[in-house]
Design a protein around this motif. Structure first.
Motif, PDB file in Angstrom:
ATOM      1  N   GLN A  58       0.352  -1.526   0.098  1.00  0.00           N
ATOM      2  CA  GLN A  58       0.183   0.215  -0.002  1.00  0.00           C
ATOM      3  C   GLN A  58       0.791   0.976   0.096  1.00  0.00           C
ATOM      4  O   GLN A  58       0.458   2.711  -0.250  1.00  0.00           O
ATOM      5  CB  GLN A  58      -1.177  -0.273   1.343  1.00  0.00           C
ATOM      6  N   ILE A  59       1.855   1.210   0.360  1.00  0.00           N
ATOM      7  CA  ILE A  59       2.713   1.983   0.614  1.00  0.00           C
ATOM      8  C   ILE A  59       3.554   2.269  -0.984  1.00  0.00           C
ATOM      9  O   ILE A  59       4.056   3.863  -1.101  1.00  0.00           O
ATOM     10  CB  ILE A  59       4.674   2.104   0.912  1.00  0.00           C
ATOM     11  N   PHE A  93      -6.885  -0.290 -16.805  1.00  0.00           N
ATOM     12  CA  PHE A  93      -6.106  -0.744 -15.382  1.00  0.00           C
ATOM     13  C   PHE A  93      -4.942  -0.819 -15.513  1.00  0.00           C
ATOM     14  O   PHE A  93      -4.091  -1.831 -15.978  1.00  0.00           O
ATOM     15  CB  PHE A  93      -6.881  -1.505 -15.575  1.00  0.00           C
ATOM     16  N   HIS A 140      -4.341  -4.096 -18.304  1.00  0.00           N
ATOM     17  CA  HIS A 140      -5.818  -4.554 -18.385  1.00  0.00           C
ATOM     18  C   HIS A 140      -6.926  -3.828 -19.281  1.00  0.00           C
ATOM     19  O   HIS A 140      -6.820  -2.768 -19.432  1.00  0.00           O
ATOM     20  CB  HIS A 140      -6.064  -5.268 -17.499  1.00  0.00           C
ATOM     21  N   PRO A 141      -7.442  -4.202 -21.101  1.00  0.00           N
ATOM     22  CA  PRO A 141      -8.106  -2.979 -20.979  1.00  0.00           C
ATOM     23  C   PRO A 141      -9.265  -2.614 -20.012  1.00  0.00           C
ATOM     24  O   PRO A 141      -9.938  -3.474 -20.146  1.00  0.00           O
ATOM     25  CB  PRO A 141      -7.927  -3.141 -22.573  1.00  0.00           C
ATOM     26  N   THR A 142      -9.998  -1.239 -20.627  1.00  0.00           N
ATOM     27  CA  THR A 142     -10.738  -1.063 -19.661  1.00  0.00           C
ATOM     28  C   THR A 142     -12.243  -1.230 -19.990  1.00  0.00           C
ATOM     29  O   THR A 142     -13.473  -0.846 -20.321  1.00  0.00           O
ATOM     30  CB  THR A 142     -11.213   0.223 -18.966  1.00  0.00           C
ATOM     31  N   GLY A 143     -11.686  -1.216 -22.004  1.00  0.00           N
ATOM     32  CA  GLY A 143     -13.192  -1.656 -22.723  1.00  0.00           C
ATOM     33  C   GLY A 143     -13.526   0.158 -23.553  1.00  0.00           C
ATOM     34  O   GLY A 143     -13.137   0.577 -22.098  1.00  0.00           O
ATOM     35  N   ALA A 144     -14.532   0.278 -23.492  1.00  0.00           N
ATOM     36  CA  ALA A 144     -16.054   1.790 -23.573  1.00  0.00           C
ATOM     37  C   ALA A 144     -17.338   0.787 -23.496  1.00  0.00           C
ATOM     38  O   ALA A 144     -17.886   0.039 -24.530  1.00  0.00           O
ATOM     39  CB  ALA A 144     -15.306   2.401 -24.818  1.00  0.00           C
ATOM     40  N   LEU A 145     -17.905   1.881 -22.877  1.00  0.00           N
ATOM     41  CA  LEU A 145     -19.214   1.302 -22.751  1.00  0.00           C
ATOM     42  C   LEU A 145     -19.580   2.550 -23.863  1.00  0.00           C
ATOM     43  O   LEU A 145     -21.446   2.928 -23.969  1.00  0.00           O
ATOM     44  CB  LEU A 145     -20.001   1.948 -21.712  1.00  0.00           C
ATOM     45  N   GLY A 146     -19.214   3.120 -24.594  1.00  0.00           N
ATOM     46  CA  GLY A 146     -19.455   3.851 -26.078  1.00  0.00           C
ATOM     47  C   GLY A 146     -20.017   5.775 -24.824  1.00  0.00           C
ATOM     48  O   GLY A 146     -19.243   5.813 -23.015  1.00  0.00           O
ATOM     49  N   ALA A 147     -20.003   6.396 -25.686  1.00  0.00           N
ATOM     50  CA  ALA A 147     -19.809   8.063 -25.419  1.00  0.00           C
ATOM     51  C   ALA A 147     -21.018   8.624 -23.543  1.00  0.00           C
ATOM     52  O   ALA A 147     -20.857   9.144 -22.734  1.00  0.00           O
ATOM     53  CB  ALA A 147     -20.056   9.336 -25.914  1.00  0.00           C
ATOM     54  N   SER A 148     -22.347   7.498 -23.714  1.00  0.00           N
ATOM     55  CA  SER A 148     -22.742   8.821 -23.320  1.00  0.00           C
ATOM     56  C   SER A 148     -22.578   7.833 -21.311  1.00  0.00           C
ATOM     57  O   SER A 148     -22.698   8.916 -20.536  1.00  0.00           O
ATOM     58  CB  SER A 148     -24.433   7.621 -22.988  1.00  0.00           C
ATOM     59  N   GLY A 149     -22.530   6.355 -20.649  1.00  0.00           N
ATOM     60  CA  GLY A 149     -22.421   6.604 -19.415  1.00  0.00           C
ATOM     61  C   GLY A 149     -23.578   7.044 -18.604  1.00  0.00           C
ATOM     62  O   GLY A 149     -24.495   7.218 -19.009  1.00  0.00           O
ATOM     63  N   SER A 150     -22.600   7.901 -17.529  1.00  0.00           N
ATOM     64  CA  SER A 150     -23.908   8.342 -16.826  1.00  0.00           C
ATOM     65  C   SER A 150     -22.760   9.399 -15.807  1.00  0.00           C
ATOM     66  O   SER A 150     -22.332   9.359 -15.582  1.00  0.00           O
ATOM     67  CB  SER A 150     -24.140   7.418 -14.963  1.00  0.00           C
ATOM     68  N   TYR A 173     -23.487  10.543 -13.028  1.00  0.00           N
ATOM     69  CA  TYR A 173     -24.225  11.215 -11.438  1.00  0.00           C
ATOM     70  C   TYR A 173     -22.723  10.418 -10.997  1.00  0.00           C
ATOM     71  O   TYR A 173     -22.768   9.182 -10.947  1.00  0.00           O
ATOM     72  CB  TYR A 173     -25.289  11.338 -11.345  1.00  0.00           C
TER      73      TYR A 173
END
Lengths: 478, 301
Positions: B130-131, B143, B289-299, B301
């Motif tokens: 953790q250090i 990631f 590791h690739p994080t992929g994409a969810l497209g531009a929308s997402g959230s 909030y």
């Protein structure tokens, strides 16, 4: 469903724990009656048997306890970290030694299965003290600058769902950083905190460093109000958390609030169904669903909804509900009549609003507080059972078509404590996790805890983190 | 029971600690160990090159299990060592007093500090990551996480002067980090180190995680420095000339080398050890590791 195998009862022995008929408040190293002599009873929720009678702290007792903690603070905070560490290591070891006793006690007072107290609560309690013991002499390395200072007296208020574990989450980091504490356990589960007082005695902890006040919300409120308290750590409902935030406004008190949740457990169509079912069960039926980070909303991809629900119902029908001290019990008692009434009312609301209720076919014991594992289908985001925290063994099932929709639905909540993702695709796990507004995200697992891992919420699930290096910050003047 | 002055005491045969067992040197050699005034204390095994190689085999065999144990488990075991050592406090006070010519109270302070040092490192096992590790905010949809991992088998030349606190101070961080160790004890004062083997053997520490050799430092260190299955070497117990020689030999398979530090030479092992000795024998592993994409929308909030 007829069960192929019947289980013989396998009760854990109660003889390992010796509960006294009455307990006082633990102030300045001594057990003492409440100033006004008030007491209340604590019962076993699985049988309604009275376990003991404990003192009910009032304002005068809060003041006494805070003064004791204040007097102890100067010496305790001036101890070399390595000496504070050794006290905490002692406590960790004594908890390990007495863990079976404490597990049985916790099961009696709380109603949760012995399987859980023995295999989850107690090992985590000991590990938490062990972990923070090691920090006590390493605070210079924790990333908060050189020689970070403690805050002073910490007022800590904990809930009834994990009584001893929440105590550990509060007391271990507070003492490691050099604070002294006044802790109030929940009124329905006071006993394990009182046994912890005895562990402090065995460990030779200086008097006044830990003070335990059993009592009700009025004692908690007085603790929050007390002018000589420097830090408030609260785990409980969002409503009370907001009240505390208002109470301490304009004071110098630092706060950590760990509040409610409505965790989304998102299952994609490529998830291994059997593992996902186990994860869903762990997510919402662990501790009868009385878990702030429970996966109480199941978001399942539309194409596998029927298959998953069939498997889930089949699995729920095999859960064993009953005597919490039986080693084969999966579902124990609801902690109190009050909580049972709240669960019942919310489930009735769910039915009234048109969601479809299904409950596992199981016989409920005649005494005690019980609720069968239940799920709602046909739930929309507007339904009360999709929005409000039920804090019971009740799962609301919603569906989605695209990952985007899953994320949007998961985040459509006032809460943001936990979430789960079930899929074989690593990049999808990480992409979804990135978009979730939740403090803890479990992928292909659920309800995992470790003292090294920070825990806490976004949004109205509270603020601050407990556990890990991050858990030190709430108790340091940084 | 009062001690009878005419009772003949039983001497302890000091033996090596290798692979969880207590063998004599395969060479059959011993050498005389005396206290600071020249009085005979015991005969210690004089380890050979073969003993050194056997110790490496034992350390290698133990590495998978020890490095694969949870950090929590390693911490518990290091703390258990502190508990066992505390229980043998009187024995070590006597041995350290004799070995280093210290008064009983000074030797007691040394032993107490050694116990506390095990506690210090017990707490580090699950914190060092953790250090020195953490997520890296790379500029892309990945990631990216760096984690420390133990180097492997580490040779530790224990300090010559501080036969016990110095020894614990160089050994504990090596195994706290998840390495396994071959320790060469102080040549003149090996007895506290050999007795430590008895503590380790009763502390739930798997055999082979720590292997303790006594003898002539240069004779044992040379084959260890050139050994192709040793991954790191701490040269604290070597003088400048020997240290250079060993460092050259260690270069053959690019061992991680911890050179003798100026501060070590002062002989003051009671100061805050910091994290240098923990990180000296750690590798950093970074996973992408690739994080992929969810497209531009997402959230939002």
């Amino acid at each position: 469903m007829a069960s192929a195998f019947e289980y013989a009862p396998a009760p854990e022995s109660r003889s390992v724990v010796d509960i006294a008929p009455s307990y006082g408040l633990f102030i300045d190293g001594e057990f003492t009656d409440a100033a006004d002599g008030q007491v209340f009873k604590t019962v076993s929720p699985s049988s309604e048997e009275v376990l003991s009678e404990v003192a009910r702290a009032g304002t005068a007792d809060v003041d006494r306890a805070v003064q004791a903690a204040r007097r102890a603070f100067e010496k305790w905070s001036a101890l070399p970290g390595s000496e504070r560490a050794k006290y905490l290591f002692r406590i960790a070891r004594i908890i390990q030694e007495r863990s079976r006793e404490l597990a049985v006690l916790e099961t009696l007072d709380n109603g949760k299965p012995i399987k859980e107290t023995r295999d989850a609560d107690l090992p985590l309690v000991a590990a938490h003290f062990f972990y923070y013991a090691g920090w006590a002499d390493k605070l210079d390395h924790a990333g908060y600058g050189a020689n970070p200072r403690p805050l002073g007296v910490a007022g800590q208020i904990i809930p009834w769902n994990f009584p001893l574990l929440m105590l550990a989450w509060k007391i271990a980091p507070a003492l490691a950083t050099g604070n002294t504490v006044v802790l109030k356990p929940a009124e329905t589960t006071p006993l394990s905190a009182l046994f912890f007082a005895d562990i402090c005695r065995q460990a030779g902890l200086p008097k006044g460093v830990v003070n335990i006040l059993t009592g009700y919300g009025d004692a908690g409120s007085a603790l929050v109000e007390h002018p000589d308290v420097n830090k408030i750590a609260f785990t409980g409902s969002t409503a009370v958390g907001k009240a505390i935030a208002r109470q301490i406004a304009g004071t110098g008190k630092k706060a950590t609030l760990e509040l409610g949740g409505k965790g989304a457990n998102i299952v994609f169509d490529d998830a291994p169904v059997d593992q996902a079912v186990e994860g869903i069960v762990t997510g919402i039926f662990f501790n009868q669903g009385q878990v702030c980070c429970a996966g109480s909303r199941l978001l399942v991809q539309e194409s596998i909804e029927d298959e998953l629900l069939d498997s889930l119902k089949r699995r729920l029908s095999t859960l064993r509900l009953g005597d919490p001290l039986d080693k084969n019990t999966d579902i124990g008692a609801i902690n109190s009549q009050e909580q049972l009434s709240r669960i019942t009312a919310l489930v009735e609301t769910g039915e009234a609003e048109g969601a479809d209720r299904w409950s596992a076919p199981c016989e409920l014991p005649s005494a005690g507080y019980w609720f069968a594992p239940t799920l709602f289908t046909g739930v929309t985001q507007a339904h009360t059972v999709a929005r409000d925290e039920i804090f019971g063994p009740v799962l609301s099932v919603l569906s989605f078509r695209t990952p985007d929709e899953a994320v949007a639905k998961a985040n459509n909540s006032q809460y943001g404590l936990s979430a789960g993702i079930w899929t074989e695709k690593g990049s999808r796990i990480l992409a979804v996790a990135n978009k979730l507004r939740a403090g803890v995200v479990w992928a292909n697992t659920f309800n995992k805890f470790d003292p090294t891992s920070p825990f806490g919420g976004y949004k109205e699930s509270g603020f601050g983190r407990e556990g890990g290096r991050h858990g030190l910050e709430g108790y340091l003047d940084v | 029971m009062s001690e009878r002055s005419d009772r003949l005491s039983v001497f302890k045969t000091y033996k090596l600690y290798v692979g969880g067992k207590f063998p004599r040197s395969e060479s059959g050699r011993v050498y005389e160990v005396t206290d600071s005034k020249g009085k005979w204390l015991a005969n210690a095994p004089q380890s050979s090159r073969k003993d050194a190689r056997d110790a490496v085999v034992a350390a290698r065999k133990a590495f998978g299990g020890w490095s694969g144990a949870t950090a929590y488990n390693r911490g518990q075991i290091l703390y258990r060592i502190a508990e066992m050592l505390e229980g043998r406090r009187d024995q070590f006070v006597r041995e350290v007093a004799e070995a280093e010519g210290l008064s009983k109270s000074k030797a007691a302070a040394v032993v107490d500090a050694a116990v506390d040092r095990w506690v210090w490192y017990a707490g580090w096992t699950d914190k060092i990551a953790q250090i020195v590790g953490g997520a890296n905010p790379v500029a892309g949809p990945f990631f990216n996480l760096s984690t420390p991992e133990p180097t492997g088998v580490v040779t530790v030349l224990a300090p010559q002067e501080s036969s016990f606190l110095g020894l614990v101070s160089v050994l504990a961080p090596v195994i706290a980090a998840g390495n396994t160790a071959v320790v060469v004890a102080s040549a003149e004062s090996p007895l506290p180190a050999l007795s430590l083997g008895e503590v380790l053997a009763t502390s739930d520490l798997p055999g082979g995680v720590v292997n303790i050799l006594s003898g002539r430092t240069a004779e044992i260190a040379a084959p260890l420095a050139s050994h192709q299955d040793v991954n790191g070497i701490d040269l604290t117990g070597a003088d400048a000339e020997l240290a250079k020689e060993l460092e050259i030999a260690a270069a053959d398979n690019l061992k991680r080398v911890s050179r003798p530090q100026a501060v070590d030479g002062d002989g003051d092992w009671s100061t805050d050890p910091g994290t240098r000795r923990l990180t000296a024998f750690l590798e950093t592993k970074t996973v992408w590791h690739p994080t992929g994409a969810l497209g531009a929308s997402g959230s939002s909030y």
